[in-house]
Scaffold this motif. Structure first.
Motif, PDB file in Angstrom:
ATOM      1  N   LEU A  49      38.782  43.846  37.369  1.00  0.00           N
ATOM      2  CA  LEU A  49      37.893  43.197  38.337  1.00  0.00           C
ATOM      3  C   LEU A  49      36.801  42.400  37.625  1.00  0.00           C
ATOM      4  O   LEU A  49      36.439  41.301  38.033  1.00  0.00           O
ATOM      5  N   PHE A  50      36.295  42.974  36.544  1.00  0.00           N
ATOM      6  CA  PHE A  50      35.226  42.331  35.784  1.00  0.00           C
ATOM      7  C   PHE A  50      35.672  40.960  35.285  1.00  0.00           C
ATOM      8  O   PHE A  50      34.983  39.958  35.461  1.00  0.00           O
ATOM      9  N   PHE A  51      36.854  40.941  34.686  1.00  0.00           N
ATOM     10  CA  PHE A  51      37.383  39.682  34.173  1.00  0.00           C
ATOM     11  C   PHE A  51      37.605  38.680  35.302  1.00  0.00           C
ATOM     12  O   PHE A  51      37.224  37.511  35.198  1.00  0.00           O
ATOM     13  N   ILE A  52      38.244  39.161  36.387  1.00  0.00           N
ATOM     14  CA  ILE A  52      38.580  38.246  37.472  1.00  0.00           C
ATOM     15  C   ILE A  52      37.319  37.664  38.080  1.00  0.00           C
ATOM     16  O   ILE A  52      37.255  36.485  38.416  1.00  0.00           O
ATOM     17  N   LEU A  79      39.572  27.113  40.163  1.00  0.00           N
ATOM     18  CA  LEU A  79      39.117  28.318  39.478  1.00  0.00           C
ATOM     19  C   LEU A  79      39.627  28.303  38.045  1.00  0.00           C
ATOM     20  O   LEU A  79      40.595  27.629  37.714  1.00  0.00           O
ATOM     21  N   ASN A  80      38.968  29.091  37.232  1.00  0.00           N
ATOM     22  CA  ASN A  80      39.346  29.199  35.828  1.00  0.00           C
ATOM     23  C   ASN A  80      40.649  29.998  35.705  1.00  0.00           C
ATOM     24  O   ASN A  80      40.698  31.162  36.068  1.00  0.00           O
ATOM     25  N   PRO A  81      41.736  29.379  35.231  1.00  0.00           N
ATOM     26  CA  PRO A  81      43.014  30.107  35.242  1.00  0.00           C
ATOM     27  C   PRO A  81      43.141  31.161  34.140  1.00  0.00           C
ATOM     28  O   PRO A  81      43.947  32.069  34.247  1.00  0.00           O
ATOM     29  N   VAL A  85      45.378  34.960  33.824  1.00  0.00           N
ATOM     30  CA  VAL A  85      46.489  35.203  32.900  1.00  0.00           C
ATOM     31  C   VAL A  85      46.231  36.464  32.081  1.00  0.00           C
ATOM     32  O   VAL A  85      47.088  37.339  31.953  1.00  0.00           O
ATOM     33  N   LEU A  86      44.991  36.553  31.569  1.00  0.00           N
ATOM     34  CA  LEU A  86      44.672  37.709  30.741  1.00  0.00           C
ATOM     35  C   LEU A  86      44.830  38.995  31.541  1.00  0.00           C
ATOM     36  O   LEU A  86      45.348  39.999  31.062  1.00  0.00           O
TER      37      LEU A  86
ATOM     38  N   TYR B 189      32.833  40.668  27.700  1.00  0.00           N
ATOM     39  CA  TYR B 189      31.460  40.193  27.472  1.00  0.00           C
ATOM     40  C   TYR B 189      31.460  38.965  26.567  1.00  0.00           C
ATOM     41  O   TYR B 189      30.739  38.002  26.812  1.00  0.00           O
ATOM     42  N   ILE B 190      32.287  39.039  25.516  1.00  0.00           N
ATOM     43  CA  ILE B 190      32.343  37.887  24.606  1.00  0.00           C
ATOM     44  C   ILE B 190      32.828  36.661  25.358  1.00  0.00           C
ATOM     45  O   ILE B 190      32.282  35.568  25.239  1.00  0.00           O
ATOM     46  N   TYR B 191      33.864  36.869  26.169  1.00  0.00           N
ATOM     47  CA  TYR B 191      34.426  35.729  26.892  1.00  0.00           C
ATOM     48  C   TYR B 191      33.407  35.141  27.856  1.00  0.00           C
ATOM     49  O   TYR B 191      33.284  33.922  27.983  1.00  0.00           O
ATOM     50  N   ILE B 192      32.679  36.012  28.550  1.00  0.00           N
ATOM     51  CA  ILE B 192      31.703  35.502  29.506  1.00  0.00           C
ATOM     52  C   ILE B 192      30.593  34.751  28.790  1.00  0.00           C
ATOM     53  O   ILE B 192      30.096  33.733  29.271  1.00  0.00           O
TER      54      ILE B 192
END
Lengths: 127, 516, 278, 113
Positions: A49-52, A79-81, A85-86, B189-192
């Motif tokens: 969820l954090f990533f999305i 949106l950022n794709p 994917v990740l 965190y790094i990615y953000i």
């Protein structure tokens, strides 16, 4: 005072971090192995969820190119794709881990006849 | 070199992962047709990996840094592999260790797993190629995926051992997943904060950005995750059980490689991803890590003293060795880092050697409690000879490689003024000496109560004592297990003699110039 | 232990929550994550591959190497379950034989020289308690649904270039249909449709299609998984070659995921015996 | 148009109320079967409300062929749910009965608190 927009603007992070440590607490403190595995799943889902939530942009649509945009593409429109994917990868990893965890739990159950950690430890010590 | 080979050899960074992986799958597929083909396939896979690794070792020794772009996309957009001198060295070590152990443990694997042996080979090769990928990759998310493939195979390989193995493997799974997830959170965190996943790219962005609390948090998360993965002191709980109850064939490779690769990842992240100032400037993080390592060394060493079985004792020594490397690296000076990096290589070799020797003993005697070791010098002279060499290496006695890395570690500790760490290192050496000489004494002077049969486990130590040393028949391990062991023992000596070259050629160039 | 865990989680959680202050606002289009790498993907994905679904492009082209290992993780999980659970020891020890009570699927072990118990004996009465009557509702529903689900999964696979979907989703739906068959009927029925050996080989072949495509690119002289070089083989220009290769790769992923899902279910549901099931 | 919008809002609200009722039912009902009953029936009817609201929304915003096709797809989803949801409930209840779970009655409760 912009406290309210501040809290609304970051609620996704609060929620994910809460879930993250909820899952971790379940994994550490529960004694039933299946409950631990459920905790594990909550734990991994929170990261997904954090990533999305990092991929979201206001006023943007899902990253599938629309017919009318094929000439000039404005990145703000979509949106950022990449996080999608990740996280597809992370979901698959989570499922695979879950499968192996359940397999191991099944094996443990066949050996000790129980899934309670303290009973298993007791059985090991008395053996 | 002819042009076709030239063409092909530029792909060695990807072949080191893909050749074992593809042939591992072929081994599994062959297993459904004829079980006999599985071993040659796995062997061929690891062999081609080793050849690729040596090829890169030679190339990087000439001062080249190999960069490979997957699918042809340039780094911030695609995934890249980047291999410098030190990673080439570690890759060679991984492949060599895996190949030697594969040969040595073929017999026990075929015996233990019979019709499931092809699946064992496949998982073993997946595990090794996952580790190799972790070392080679430059993409922090790709690292996570490879970490998980290595870990998943590891859980399965461990879970197939002793009756207590599944429970130990499940604990390892929970702990390992916590570690991996913390790492993934750090990646988030790094990615953000930077929007990139490529290590070099991130390092450049972070340089421009200056200090940033998000990055500090990412650093903390990644390090926590890796500490759990490498079984550093407060979170080492999963390791002894998992390694003790795993099948010997698995323990050998896992004890030699898993923790070392995690330490390598830690070193790589600190040196080439996060700004060095973040790790060492305040001094608080580094000091805390060194003290943690110091406590870890004492705790592990005393726990090792309390064990009754040889293999279990060695698993605690693995915990101690991890603490050496963590402490040495976080000393933050050139000598300490060199020691830690050299010790990764040496420790992989000596851990494999000592565990292989124990596997030989267990294959012959069926058990490894200290009371089962009596009279071993007479019955298994070659295995015990190898055990003596690896024991000396772990204690750190000169011609063996262990001495040199410890020398660097100690001089790093003195240079940094961390006397606690120096004392811990020296006393760990003494404790290791006590542990190993206890084993040698039992194996040399004591005699089994009766001529052992298949299960010497039932022997009571107080049966009756022999006076003098009656000669016992030789009962050496089978030749396919013995030759790899002897090769490893000689390697330990060879690594000791080559220390200077290794440090100058491979380790020094990998440490950034700011580190003095 | 519980208190320690609570304190630990609260402490670390508090730390992270305090730190969340420094993260960008939710949905901020100017955050680094949406301005550094992702605009490149959004702007160039269609031009490079002639595929409108950017997620599919990033998944199977820009970061195809990740995706291949993702399929490999699934494969490793399948092997892990097989390796840990599968046992075939039963029935091989000689001396005794087995009687299978067909309506219930219960298997009785008969020792050497033993006889089958009488029709009304205690053994059979206890078996009868387990007997499930034929359930027309569930079986008919599943039989009607399964073909549609399978067609749908193929649609998800084939239409992945233009709409949400792709190999993993298709594989999961396809695998679910076979698991549905096993749940609504029994394990024997689904084993007849797809044996364990088939599942294992399909999963290996699936990952091999992916990895082999990459290897082919390498053998033809380009970087691993660089589909461009396949253009002459696929009778198209470079962008279309990428588009076609994405489909090929996704087919491999579908096969692998489907087969592994089924394989894991077989082993987990029957604890590795593969005679019973749910 | 405003009438349609009000109608859509009402349908959505009704759907939410039904879902809430289902959730309450799971929490408050005394035994397995009644909980299942509440959850499955209310979920199905809530879904019908939500889906019809979305059909109306699509048809009012896009009164053309595209809108019609989209609403047909939504109707297909509804059909799918109508087939699968009762079957799943049936299967779960059946499994519960076969596992030997006794339905709740007042006498039952007094016997075993």
């Amino acid at each position: 005072m912009d406290a309210i927009p501040y809290f609304i603007g970051k609620y996704n992070y609060w929620g994910c971090i809460f879930l993250f440590f909820l899952g971790m607490y379940a994994m550490i403190s529960k004694t039933n192995l299946i409950k631990k595995i459920i905790g594990l799943n909550i734990f991994q889902t929170s990261i997904i969820l954090f990533f999305i939530s990092a991929s979201f942009k206001h006023d943007a649509t899902l990253p599938i190119l629309m017919e009318e945009h094929k000439g000039a593409i404005d990145p703000v429109m979509y949106l950022n794709p990449l996080p999608h994917v990740l996280m597809l990868t992370a979901i698959v990893v989570a499922v695979a881990t879950l499968g192996v965890a359940l397999t191991l739990a099944l094996k443990v159950y066949r050996i000790y006849g129980t899934l309670e950690e303290d009973e298993i430890n007791h059985a090991i010590q008395s053996h | 070199m002819d042009p076709i080979m030239m063409e092909f050899s530029q792909h060695s960074p990807v072949l080191i992962v893909m050749a074992p992986f593809l042939l591992g799958m072929a081994a599994a597929a062959a297993g459904w047709a004829n079980r006999k083909w599985a071993f040659p396939m796995a062997f061929l896979g690891l062999l081609s990996g080793l050849i690729a690794a040596i090829h890169m070792l030679i190339k990087t020794a000439k001062g080249e840094i190999l960069v490979y772009h997957m699918a042809g996309w340039l780094p911030p957009f695609g995934i890249a592999y980047r291999i410098d001198t030190f990673s080439a060295l570690i890759l060679t070590a991984i492949m060599a260790v895996a190949l030697i152990n594969l040969v040595a443990s073929r017999a026990s694997a075929e015996k233990d797993f019979t019709e499931k042996a092809p699946a064992w080979y496949a998982l073993y090769v997946f595990f090794v190629s996952g580790l190799a990928g972790m070392v080679a990759t430059e993409d922090i998310f790709n690292l996570y995926v490879l970490l998980e493939i290595a870990s998943l195979s590891a859980y399965a390989l461990i879970g197939m051992g002793h009756n207590r193995a599944p429970f130990a493997a499940l604990n390892y799974l929970l702990m390992g997943t916590i570690g991996a997830s913390f790492y993934l959170m750090g990646v988030a965190y790094i990615y953000i904060a930077t929007g990139s996943l490529n290590m070099t790219d991130i390092a450049v962005i972070l340089q421009e950005m200056g200090p940033n609390p998000t990055i500090t948090m990412a650093f903390a998360l990644c390090m926590t995750g890796l500490l759990a993965k490498m079984a550093a002191f407060p979170v080492h709980g999963w390791l002894p059980n998992a390694y003790t109850f795993a099948p010997d064939a698995t323990t050998n490779v896992m004890a030699a490689l898993t923790t070392k690769v995690s330490i390598y990842i830690m070193i790589r992240l600190v040196l080439s991803l996060f700004p060095l100032s973040l790790a060492f400037d305040t001094g608080i993080i580094a000091d805390a890590m060194v003290w943690l390592a110091t406590i870890g060394i004492f705790a592990g060493a005393f726990m090792a003293l309390a064990q009754k079985s040889f293999k279990r004792m060695l698993t605690y020594i693995v915990v101690v060795e991890v603490a050496y490397m963590v402490g040495g690296f976080w000393l933050g000076n050139r000598a300490g880092m060199t020691g830690a990096m050299l010790h990764i290589l040496n420790d992989a070799a000596m851990t494999l050697c000592v565990f292989m020797a124990v596997a030989n003993i267990r294959a012959r005697r069926g058990a490894d409690a200290f009371s089962d070791l009596k009279g071993l010098f007479q019955t298994m002279p070659f295995s015990m000879g190898a055990l003596v060499i690896s024991g000396l290496a772990i204690i750190g006695i000169p011609p063996t490689c262990g001495f040199f890395s410890k020398w660097y570690l100690i001089s790093g500790g003195i240079e940094a003024g961390h006397w606690g760490f120096v004392i811990a290192l020296l006393s760990a050496s003494i404790i290791n000496a006590i542990l190993f000489f206890k084993v040698f004494e039992i194996a040399f002077f004591e005699v089994p109560a009766e001529t052992f049969g298949q299960n010497s486990r039932e022997h009571e130590s107080d049966h009756h004592t022999h006076h003098g040393l009656p000669s016992l028949a030789m009962a050496e391990a089978r030749i396919s297990m013995l030759i790899p062991l002897i090769i490893m023992a000689l390697t330990l000596l060879a690594l000791g003699f080559m220390t200077g070259g290794i440090v100058n050629l491979f380790i020094d160039p990998a440490i950034p110039g700011q580190v003095l | 232990m519980k208190k320690l865990a609570l304190i630990l989680c609260l402490f670390a959680g508090g730390l992270l929550l305090m730190n969340a202050h420094y993260l960008p606002m939710w949905g901020d289009p100017a955050s680094p994550a949406s301005t550094h790498v992702s605009p490149y993907f959004i702007e160039n994905a269609y031009e490079h591959t002639k595929t409108p679904n950017m997620v599919a492009v990033v998944l199977a082209d820009y970061r195809s190497y990740d995706t291949m290992f993702e399929a490999a993780v699934v494969l490793a999980a399948g092997f892990a379950c097989f390796f840990l659970l599968r046992s075939r020891a039963r029935g091989k020890k000689g001396g005794h034989h087995y009687y299978r009570h067909i309506p219930t699927g219960v298997t009785i072990k008969i020792e050497e020289g033993g006889k089958l118990p009488a029709e009304n004996s205690k053994v059979f009465r206890s078996i009868d308690a387990l007997w499930t009557p034929y359930d027309p509702i569930i079986q008919t529903t599943c039989r009607c649904l399964i073909p549609f689900l399978q067609i749908y999964s193929l649609y998800v696979l084939a239409h992945g270039h233009y709409s949400p979907g792709g190999g993993f989703q298709a594989g999961v739906v396809l695998g679910a249909t076979i698991i549905l068959l096993a749940i609504s009927h029994n394990l024997k029925t689904s084993l007849k449709r797809m044996s364990e050996r088939t599942a294992a080989l399909w999963s290996i072949i699936g990952v091999f299609i992916f990895a082999g495509t990459g290897l082919l690119c390498l053998l033809l002289g380009m970087d691993y998984l660089n589909y461009e070089v396949l253009a002459p083989l696929l009778l198209s220009d470079e962008a279309m070659a990428r588009s076609h290769s994405i489909l090929i790769v996704e087919v491999g992923v579908t096969m692998a995921v489907m087969a592994v899902m089924v394989w894991i279910y077989y082993n987990l549901s029957s604890a590795g015996q593969q005679d019973e099931g749910l | 148009m405003i009438i349609f919008d009000i109608f859509i809002a009402l349908l959505l609200a009704a759907g939410c109320v039904f879902l809430l009722g289902g959730a309450l039912g799971i929490l408050r009902m005394p035994d397995f079967y009644t909980r299942l009953h509440g959850a499955s029936l209310l979920d199905t009817i809530a879904l019908v409300c939500l889906l019809s609201a979305s059909i109306l929304y699509v048809l009012t915003r896009h009164p053309d062929v595209n809108g019609l096709i989209t609403s047909l797809k939504i109707i297909l989803i509804a059909v799918f749910v109508f087939i699968t949801s009762p079957t799943a409930t049936h299967a779960i209840a059946d499994a519960g009965r076969r596992a030997g779970l006794k339905p709740w009655t007042r006498q039952n409760e007094e016997e075993s608190p």
